[in-house]
Design an enzyme around this catalytic site. Structure first.
Site, PDB file in Angstrom:
ATOM      1  N   CYS A  94       0.816  -1.231   0.000  1.00  0.00           N
ATOM      2  CA  CYS A  94       0.000   0.000   0.000  1.00  0.00           C
ATOM      3  C   CYS A  94       0.839   1.265   0.000  1.00  0.00           C
ATOM      4  O   CYS A  94       0.341   2.344  -0.305  1.00  0.00           O
ATOM      5  CB  CYS A  94      -0.926   0.025   1.210  1.00  0.00           C
ATOM      6  SG  CYS A  94      -2.250  -1.159   1.076  1.00  0.00           S
TER       7      CYS A  94
HETATM    8  N1  CO8 Z   1     -19.971  -9.300   8.288  1.00  0.00           N
HETATM    9  C1  CO8 Z   1     -20.427  -9.453   9.568  1.00  0.00           C
HETATM   10  N2  CO8 Z   1     -19.627  -9.680  10.623  1.00  0.00           N
HETATM   11  C2  CO8 Z   1     -18.303  -9.781  10.386  1.00  0.00           C
HETATM   12  C3  CO8 Z   1     -17.761  -9.640   9.079  1.00  0.00           C
HETATM   13  C4  CO8 Z   1     -18.666  -9.407   8.003  1.00  0.00           C
HETATM   14  N3  CO8 Z   1     -18.226  -9.263   6.750  1.00  0.00           N
HETATM   15  N4  CO8 Z   1     -16.423  -9.793   9.158  1.00  0.00           N
HETATM   16  C5  CO8 Z   1     -16.117 -10.006  10.437  1.00  0.00           C
HETATM   17  N5  CO8 Z   1     -17.249 -10.013  11.194  1.00  0.00           N
HETATM   18  C6  CO8 Z   1     -17.366 -10.224  12.631  1.00  0.00           C
HETATM   19  C7  CO8 Z   1     -16.168 -10.976  13.189  1.00  0.00           C
HETATM   20  O1  CO8 Z   1     -16.331 -12.356  13.048  1.00  0.00           O
HETATM   21  C8  CO8 Z   1     -16.152 -10.518  14.640  1.00  0.00           C
HETATM   22  O2  CO8 Z   1     -17.087 -11.266  15.355  1.00  0.00           O
HETATM   23  P1  CO8 Z   1     -16.787 -11.693  16.907  1.00  0.00           P
HETATM   24  O3  CO8 Z   1     -16.707 -10.384  17.645  1.00  0.00           O
HETATM   25  O4  CO8 Z   1     -17.962 -12.522  17.245  1.00  0.00           O
HETATM   26  O5  CO8 Z   1     -15.477 -12.405  16.877  1.00  0.00           O
HETATM   27  C9  CO8 Z   1     -16.673  -9.079  14.569  1.00  0.00           C
HETATM   28  O6  CO8 Z   1     -17.371  -8.973  13.311  1.00  0.00           O
HETATM   29  C10 CO8 Z   1     -15.572  -8.024  14.645  1.00  0.00           C
HETATM   30  O7  CO8 Z   1     -14.510  -8.410  13.718  1.00  0.00           O
HETATM   31  P2  CO8 Z   1     -13.130  -7.639  13.641  1.00  0.00           P
HETATM   32  O8  CO8 Z   1     -12.584  -7.468  15.027  1.00  0.00           O
HETATM   33  O9  CO8 Z   1     -12.281  -8.297  12.612  1.00  0.00           O
HETATM   34  O10 CO8 Z   1     -13.632  -6.224  13.080  1.00  0.00           O
HETATM   35  P3  CO8 Z   1     -12.870  -4.850  13.038  1.00  0.00           P
HETATM   36  O11 CO8 Z   1     -13.698  -3.849  13.717  1.00  0.00           O
HETATM   37  O12 CO8 Z   1     -11.433  -4.948  13.420  1.00  0.00           O
HETATM   38  O13 CO8 Z   1     -12.894  -4.487  11.446  1.00  0.00           O
HETATM   39  C11 CO8 Z   1     -11.363  -4.480   9.578  1.00  0.00           C
HETATM   40  C12 CO8 Z   1     -12.242  -5.315  10.517  1.00  0.00           C
HETATM   41  C13 CO8 Z   1     -12.302  -3.601   8.753  1.00  0.00           C
HETATM   42  C14 CO8 Z   1     -10.606  -5.417   8.681  1.00  0.00           C
HETATM   43  C15 CO8 Z   1     -10.410  -3.583  10.383  1.00  0.00           C
HETATM   44  O14 CO8 Z   1      -9.743  -4.351  11.381  1.00  0.00           O
HETATM   45  C16 CO8 Z   1      -9.356  -2.908   9.550  1.00  0.00           C
HETATM   46  O15 CO8 Z   1      -9.639  -2.209   8.588  1.00  0.00           O
HETATM   47  N6  CO8 Z   1      -8.079  -3.033   9.908  1.00  0.00           N
HETATM   48  C17 CO8 Z   1      -6.970  -2.392   9.217  1.00  0.00           C
HETATM   49  C18 CO8 Z   1      -6.714  -3.119   7.962  1.00  0.00           C
HETATM   50  C19 CO8 Z   1      -5.648  -2.513   7.123  1.00  0.00           C
HETATM   51  O16 CO8 Z   1      -5.385  -1.342   7.112  1.00  0.00           O
HETATM   52  N7  CO8 Z   1      -5.038  -3.353   6.355  1.00  0.00           N
HETATM   53  C20 CO8 Z   1      -4.046  -2.944   5.460  1.00  0.00           C
HETATM   54  C21 CO8 Z   1      -4.140  -3.823   4.309  1.00  0.00           C
HETATM   55  S1  CO8 Z   1      -3.595  -3.053   2.911  1.00  0.00           S
HETATM   56  C22 CO8 Z   1      -2.043  -3.597   2.419  1.00  0.00           C
HETATM   57  O17 CO8 Z   1      -1.016  -3.056   2.710  1.00  0.00           O
HETATM   58  C23 CO8 Z   1      -2.010  -4.841   1.629  1.00  0.00           C
HETATM   59  C24 CO8 Z   1      -1.805  -4.553   0.183  1.00  0.00           C
HETATM   60  C25 CO8 Z   1      -2.357  -5.634  -0.686  1.00  0.00           C
HETATM   61  C26 CO8 Z   1      -3.419  -5.167  -1.581  1.00  0.00           C
HETATM   62  C27 CO8 Z   1      -4.054  -6.071  -2.536  1.00  0.00           C
HETATM   63  C28 CO8 Z   1      -4.660  -7.356  -2.118  1.00  0.00           C
HETATM   64  C29 CO8 Z   1      -6.010  -7.711  -2.528  1.00  0.00           C
END
Ligand code: CO8
Length: 374
Positions: free
Chosen positions: A157
């Site tokens: 990224c």
């Molecule tokens: N629908 C409903 N519920 C869900 C879903 C869904 N889709 N997904 C997860 N849940 C549930 C989980 O199971 C969990 O349930 P429980 O509490 O019972 O365990 C609950 O919701 C909460 O889950 P999370 O704790 O995972 O939720 P978050 O609030 O942390 O949100 C995010 C998840 C949105 C992923 C968030 O953590 C986030 O954005 N984090 C930062 C991510 C980031 O910046 N990543 C960088 C990646 S980019 C990079 O550099 C890579 C480059 C490669 C690119 C190209 C590849 C394709």
């Protein structure tokens, strides 16, 4: 007079197709229903956990994403396929990343009032390259008709800001007078659309910036790069193990780690303070403070993350004007994200106004570019 690097133009290619959260969740939940039906007996015997449905409300609340542009919509939304349909092209045709790049570069050149003949170098900087060689950058160079040099680079990224530093270095040390930095991101190609935790995160887009020598540009044109600062720190929390050695381990070819995988919560917690600290340290090294900034064009991964970072930098909530958001329409477009924010939100700058372009992501990697409107 010392030579500095000036951003004189930016370009954006947005794929025409777009997928709303509703459409994406609908396809995902159909897949889940079919999977659970197919495995009803194992689930009833307690041998298999049923898959859980996704939800539009969760996606919007957890990420701020409402839709994403993609290179192919049908393949992604087909519950039996769930991956874009991007057929291979013959070696005589332009590659798909080349095509996106050329469109973004042409807009950047037009904005700068330049022609391809004025450019010396092309850097294609992005998270995923569709082939090892010849470099996509050299293909773009050929397609545009640029006499010079070109190369590909990848810092996930953060590729765009690392690419801008490479361009600024080339200009300041005299190896090029004018450099195009291009970010053709087809994130849908490496996204696991069957993974509830991440199926909604990414979209596709391509951005380009033209960086030129100050003495070849009108005194009131463009944004001067006052400084760049990069940082990397190894982490396994964002990984993609796809690579040319996969063929050597046949047992692992279809494993999910050959696509994007992450510990999103850990990434959020670990990266946000690192980004805020880096921006503040970078500003201090330039004898500036956060109050001097008119705008922060932040990487667009997660709305809550950006709000946390800007709060730590400014010491208060940032307005949408101070930290623009494009996530809602584009989702995370990897390295293109901060440049899309910059491209769409820079025309109101007056001479002397300051801003920072900042990207962050896998590696971990962080890049900050402080700019001043001339
Ligand atoms: N629908 C409903 N519920 C869900 C879903 C869904 N889709 N997904 C997860 N849940 C549930 C989980 O199971 C969990 O349930 P429980 O509490 O019972 O365990 C609950 O919701 C909460 O889950 P999370 O704790 O995972 O939720 P978050 O609030 O942390 O949100 C995010 C998840 C949105 C992923 C968030 O953590 C986030 O954005 N984090 C930062 C991510 C980031 O910046 N990543 C960088 C990646 S980019 C990079 O550099 C890579 C480059 C490669 C690119 C190209 C590849 C394709």
């Amino acid at each position: 007079m010392s030579i500095t690097a000036i951003i004189t133009g930016t370009g954006l290619y947005t794929p025409p197709a777009s997928i709303s959260n509703e459409e994406l969740v609908d396809a995902f939940n159909t897949y889940v229903e079919r999977f659970n039906q197919r495995h009803e007996a194992e689930i009833a015997r307690g041998e298999l956990e049923p898959l859980q449905p996704s939800s539009v409300e969760f996606i919007e609340k957890a990420s701020g994403i409402k839709s994403r542009h993609v290179m192919d919509k049908e393949g992604i939304l087909d519950p039996d396929r769930m991956c874009p349909n991007l057929p291979d092209r013959s070696n005589d045709e332009p590659s798909i990343q080349c095509e996106m790049s050329v469109a973004a570069c042409r807009e950047a050149l037009e904005q700068a009032g330049r022609k391809a003949e004025d450019v010396d170098a092309v850097i294609v900087a992005c998270s995923n390259l569709q082939r090892a060689y010849p470099a996509i950058a050299i293909e773009v160079q050929e397609a545009l008709g640029i006499d010079g040099f070109a190369y590909d680079m990848n810092v996930a990224c953060s590729s765009a800001t690392f690419g801008i530093q490479a361009a600024a270095n080339a200009i300041e040390n005299g190896t090029a007078r004018s450099v195009l930095v291009v970010n053709p991101e087809i994130c849908s190609g490496h996204l696991n659309f069957r993974d509830r935790d991440s199926h909604f995160i990414f979209g596709d887009a391509c951005t380009a910036v033209l960086v030129e020598r100050s003495d070849e540009v009108a005194p009131d044109q463009g944004f001067e790069i006052l400084g760049t600062r990069l940082k990397t720190k190894f982490s396994n929390n964002i990984r993609n193990n796809f690579g040319f050695l996969n063929r050597g381990d046949e047992s692992g070819i279809g494993k999910p780690d050959k696509l994007f995988v992450q510990q999103g919560r850990k990434v959020f917690k670990e990266v946000s303070p690192m980004v805020a600290d880096l921006i503040l340290a970078h500003l201090e090294s330039l004898s500036m403070s956060a109050d001097d900034l008119k705008r922060m064009w932040l990487h667009q991964a997660n709305l809550n993350m950006n709000q946390l970072i800007s709060r730590r930098v400014l010491g208060r909530e940032a307005t949408r004007e101070e930290a623009p958001v494009i996530l809602d329409e584009y989702a995370n477009t990897s390295s293109a994200g901060s440049i899309i924010a910059y491209h769409l939100n820079k025309d109101d700058f007056s001479s002397g106004d300051l801003g920072v372009i900042c990207s962050f992501g896998a590696g971990y990697s962080i890049g900050s570019v402080v700019v001043k409107k001339r």
